[in-house]
Design a protein around this motif. Structure first.
Motif, PDB file in Angstrom:
ATOM      1  N   GLY A 169       0.822  -1.206   0.000  1.00 18.43           N
ATOM      2  CA  GLY A 169       0.000   0.000   0.000  1.00 18.43           C
ATOM      3  C   GLY A 169       0.850   1.248   0.000  1.00 18.43           C
ATOM      4  N   ARG A 170       1.925   1.239   0.768  1.00 20.56           N
ATOM      5  CA  ARG A 170       2.819   2.399   0.810  1.00 20.56           C
ATOM      6  C   ARG A 170       3.564   2.575  -0.519  1.00 20.56           C
ATOM      7  N   VAL A 171       3.924   1.477  -1.156  1.00 18.19           N
ATOM      8  CA  VAL A 171       4.596   1.551  -2.461  1.00 18.19           C
ATOM      9  C   VAL A 171       3.645   2.136  -3.502  1.00 18.19           C
ATOM     10  N   ILE A 172       2.408   1.670  -3.498  1.00 17.83           N
ATOM     11  CA  ILE A 172       1.412   2.195  -4.446  1.00 17.83           C
ATOM     12  C   ILE A 172       1.232   3.692  -4.239  1.00 17.83           C
ATOM     13  N   GLU A 173       1.153   4.128  -2.998  1.00 15.21           N
ATOM     14  CA  GLU A 173       1.002   5.556  -2.714  1.00 15.21           C
ATOM     15  C   GLU A 173       2.199   6.354  -3.219  1.00 15.21           C
ATOM     16  N   ALA A 174       3.384   5.821  -3.054  1.00 11.76           N
ATOM     17  CA  ALA A 174       4.586   6.525  -3.508  1.00 11.76           C
ATOM     18  C   ALA A 174       4.628   6.624  -5.029  1.00 11.76           C
ATOM     19  N   VAL A 175       4.303   5.537  -5.709  1.00 15.33           N
ATOM     20  CA  VAL A 175       4.340   5.527  -7.170  1.00 15.33           C
ATOM     21  C   VAL A 175       3.234   6.406  -7.749  1.00 15.33           C
ATOM     22  N   ALA A 176       2.050   6.326  -7.167  1.00 11.95           N
ATOM     23  CA  ALA A 176       0.905   7.087  -7.680  1.00 11.95           C
ATOM     24  C   ALA A 176       0.908   8.533  -7.209  1.00 11.95           C
ATOM     25  N   ASP A 177       1.708   8.823  -6.201  1.00 12.92           N
ATOM     26  CA  ASP A 177       1.772  10.164  -5.613  1.00 12.92           C
ATOM     27  C   ASP A 177       0.403  10.628  -5.113  1.00 12.92           C
ATOM     28  N   THR A 178      -0.337   9.691  -4.550  1.00 12.39           N
ATOM     29  CA  THR A 178      -1.639   9.972  -3.956  1.00 12.39           C
ATOM     30  C   THR A 178      -1.950   8.877  -2.951  1.00 12.39           C
ATOM     31  N   SER A 179      -3.055   8.994  -2.262  1.00 13.23           N
ATOM     32  CA  SER A 179      -3.404   8.002  -1.239  1.00 13.23           C
ATOM     33  C   SER A 179      -3.864   6.687  -1.874  1.00 13.23           C
ATOM     34  N   LEU A 180      -3.719   5.609  -1.123  1.00 10.09           N
ATOM     35  CA  LEU A 180      -4.201   4.309  -1.587  1.00 10.09           C
ATOM     36  C   LEU A 180      -5.697   4.377  -1.822  1.00 10.09           C
ATOM     37  N   ASP A 181      -6.411   5.077  -0.966  1.00 11.18           N
ATOM     38  CA  ASP A 181      -7.850   5.246  -1.122  1.00 11.18           C
ATOM     39  C   ASP A 181      -8.176   5.881  -2.474  1.00 11.18           C
ATOM     40  N   ALA A 182      -7.449   6.915  -2.856  1.00 12.63           N
ATOM     41  CA  ALA A 182      -7.690   7.588  -4.135  1.00 12.63           C
ATOM     42  C   ALA A 182      -7.398   6.657  -5.306  1.00 12.63           C
TER      43      ALA A 182
END
Length: 91
Positions: free
Chosen positions: A13-26
């Motif tokens: 989840g933290r990796v996804i947030e870093a790559v997407a530059d937004t929250s996991l929820d978003a």
């Protein structure tokens, strides 16, 4: 061997947030819920490692979106149905 680890999903989840530059929820809203026309239900303290709160009707919408190619490319969906293989190539 496959070993489930909720802490690995929490890290994912933290990796996804870093790559997407937004929250996991978003990311989940934009890439799963909106294309599937699913509702977002509050799930305090639940992250990538725990759960996504849903309903039977929404799960039907999810499956329909998968079948219609709204969530994955057809080849990616086909790969999900393939048996897992070990590095040696055996099922």
């Amino acid at each position: 061997d496959y070993v489930y680890s909720s802490s690995r999903y929490a890290m994912l989840g933290r990796v996804i947030e870093a790559v997407a530059d937004t929250s996991l929820d978003a990311v989940i809203r934009a890439r799963v819920l909106e294309p599937s026309a699913m509702q977002a239900y509050p799930s305090p303290d639940l992250g990538a490692h725990a759960a996504l709160v849903s309903t039977v009707n929404d799960m039907g919408k999810y499956l329909t979106a998968l079948e219609q190619g709204k969530l994955l490319k057809p080849r990616a969906l086909e790969e999900l149905a393939l048996p897992s293989r070990r590095p040696s190539g055996t099922p």
